[in-house]
Scaffold this motif. Structure first.
Motif, PDB file in Angstrom:
ATOM      1  N   ILE A 113      37.532 103.964 129.027  1.00 57.14           N
ATOM      2  CA  ILE A 113      38.346 103.044 129.812  1.00 57.14           C
ATOM      3  C   ILE A 113      39.776 103.180 129.294  1.00 57.14           C
ATOM      4  O   ILE A 113      40.050 102.908 128.130  1.00 57.14           O
ATOM      5  N   ARG A 114      40.659 103.626 130.163  1.00 57.10           N
ATOM      6  CA  ARG A 114      42.040 103.864 129.738  1.00 57.10           C
ATOM      7  C   ARG A 114      42.800 102.531 129.620  1.00 57.10           C
ATOM      8  O   ARG A 114      42.789 101.713 130.546  1.00 57.10           O
ATOM      9  N   VAL A 115      43.446 102.332 128.489  1.00 56.10           N
ATOM     10  CA  VAL A 115      44.223 101.127 128.237  1.00 56.10           C
ATOM     11  C   VAL A 115      45.694 101.509 128.137  1.00 56.10           C
ATOM     12  O   VAL A 115      46.053 102.423 127.386  1.00 56.10           O
ATOM     13  N   THR A 116      46.536 100.814 128.894  1.00 55.18           N
ATOM     14  CA  THR A 116      47.974 101.100 128.843  1.00 55.18           C
ATOM     15  C   THR A 116      48.733  99.870 128.353  1.00 55.18           C
ATOM     16  O   THR A 116      48.867  99.646 127.166  1.00 55.18           O
ATOM     17  N   ASN A 117      49.212  99.048 129.288  1.00 54.33           N
ATOM     18  CA  ASN A 117      50.096  97.948 128.884  1.00 54.33           C
ATOM     19  C   ASN A 117      49.638  96.578 129.358  1.00 54.33           C
ATOM     20  O   ASN A 117      50.447  95.677 129.535  1.00 54.33           O
ATOM     21  N   SER A 118      48.344  96.418 129.599  1.00 52.75           N
ATOM     22  CA  SER A 118      47.850  95.122 130.063  1.00 52.75           C
ATOM     23  C   SER A 118      46.387  94.948 129.690  1.00 52.75           C
ATOM     24  O   SER A 118      45.696  95.919 129.355  1.00 52.75           O
ATOM     25  N   VAL A 119      45.938  93.701 129.751  1.00 52.30           N
ATOM     26  CA  VAL A 119      44.511  93.427 129.611  1.00 52.30           C
ATOM     27  C   VAL A 119      43.877  93.622 130.977  1.00 52.30           C
ATOM     28  O   VAL A 119      44.317  93.023 131.969  1.00 52.30           O
ATOM     29  N   LEU A 120      42.889  94.466 131.041  1.00 52.59           N
ATOM     30  CA  LEU A 120      42.287  94.831 132.316  1.00 52.59           C
ATOM     31  C   LEU A 120      41.510  93.653 132.906  1.00 52.59           C
ATOM     32  O   LEU A 120      40.920  92.860 132.165  1.00 52.59           O
ATOM     33  N   PRO A 121      41.490  93.559 134.239  1.00 56.26           N
ATOM     34  CA  PRO A 121      40.699  92.498 134.870  1.00 56.26           C
ATOM     35  C   PRO A 121      39.209  92.745 134.686  1.00 56.26           C
ATOM     36  O   PRO A 121      38.770  93.887 134.493  1.00 56.26           O
ATOM     37  N   ASP A 122      38.440  91.670 134.783  1.00 56.81           N
ATOM     38  CA  ASP A 122      37.009  91.772 134.520  1.00 56.81           C
ATOM     39  C   ASP A 122      36.321  92.791 135.418  1.00 56.81           C
ATOM     40  O   ASP A 122      35.378  93.474 134.987  1.00 56.81           O
ATOM     41  N   HIS A 123      36.785  92.905 136.674  1.00 54.23           N
ATOM     42  CA  HIS A 123      36.082  93.813 137.588  1.00 54.23           C
ATOM     43  C   HIS A 123      36.198  95.272 137.145  1.00 54.23           C
ATOM     44  O   HIS A 123      35.318  96.093 137.453  1.00 54.23           O
TER      45      HIS A 123
END
Length: 311
Positions: free
Chosen positions: A34-44
């Motif tokens: 799961i690529r992480v950039t500059n935000s907390v990803l939404p649950d979906h």
């Protein structure tokens, strides 16, 4: 001996994990990164990559699914790890092995192996963020373009608090071209106190034995070999050099796969043909079936052919 299903983008997705863990003997599996950039990803997004979070973090057969992240921002990786754990992730894995050019260009995956201090920072950020009972691990290669920082990266991961490290026995420059350098894992295993899991070019029971012999590692992560030969883990555990699943068993698996929750029909067609093409390297029956279905463009026609073939 622990056997783990490897994370492989576009291959070991939730449908494939469901199918392989229904017949394989895996201790756990790992999501595609799961690529992480500059935000907390939404649950979906978490549920898209890991729908097993809705099932206590396990596949339908009860195999735990660890959530893997890829990125270079320690704060965002930590924040997303916290969210994944809150949603039910049983463990967090960090990706320092992806050799894809697009990923490496954005300073993710194996390119970070040239910066052991960054590897340490990222793992430590996640380790410090999640509860102590949640294991944090990392997957790395022997290096990026060379092996100069092989031990430094392994120590960086251990010193950051990882519970174990999985090592793909090639550099990014080696890609996926045989051989895998299993013997290079031995100095890593001898240098660390945490467990080292071996990965790379394990296609048969004989490969598994040779990998364990050369690397000194007890535990193995298996990728394409498990997709190509779905009963490979059973063969390894039972020390069998011959298939344990019949072709009829594998046809039933293929039907289960096709009936999985695909986004689109054309997407499932491509995924199924990809898998069948891989199995054709090991099963003569798969090669014959591939020749029959490779030009079919309607999913229901393939389903009908499979159902008609099952004895």
């Amino acid at each position: 001996m622990k056997l783990i299903l490897a994370p492989m983008e576009g291959l070991t997705d939730p449908i494939m994990r469901d199918v392989l863990t229904s017949v394989g003997s895996f201790d756990w599996c790992v999501t595609e990164f799961i690529r992480v950039t500059n935000s907390v990803l939404p649950d979906h997004i978490f549920h898209q990559f890991c729908p097993e979070l809705l099932n206590d973090g396990k596949t339908a057969s009860g195999t735990p699914v660890h959530v893997q992240f890829l990125g270079n921002d320690p704060e965002m990786l930590a924040a997303n790890a916290i969210r994944a754990v809150a949603l039910g992730a049983p463990a967090i894995d960090m990706n320092f092995g992806c050799p894809a050019k697009t990923v490496n260009r954005h300073r993710g995956g194996s390119v970070l192996l040239d910066e052991p201090e960054v590897v340490h920072e990222l793992v430590k950020a996640v380790r410090d963020a999640v509860p102590s009972h949640i294991p944090v691990s990392a997957k790395m290669r022997l290096g990026y373009m060379d092996r100069n920082f092989m031990l430094e990266n392994a120590h960086a991961i251990e010193d950051a608090g990882a519970a174990w490290v999985t090592v793909h026995a090639r550099t990014k420059a080696d890609g996926y071209t045989p051989p895998a350098f299993w013997d290079q894992l031995q100095p890593i295993r001898e240098a660390l106190k945490i467990n080292v899991i071996a990965n790379g070019e394990i296609w048969t029971n004989a490969d598994a034995k040779q990998c364990r012999l050369e690397s000194g590692c007890e535990d193995l992560m298996i990728g394409r070999g498990a997709v190509t030969t779905p009963d490979l883990t059973q063969c390894i555990r039972q020390n069998s050099d011959t298939a344990l699943l019949s072709w009829n068993d594998l046809l039933a698996l293929q039907i289960r796969f096709i009936n999985g929750p695909a986004k689109t029909e054309i997407g499932m067609l491509g995924r199924y043909k990809q898998w069948l093409g891989m199995m054709s390297k090991h099963y003569p029956e798969a090669k014959l079936l591939w020749d029959e279905v490779k030009r079919i463009k309607q999913l229901h026609e393939i389903v009908e052919k499979l159902e008609a073939t099952v004895l």
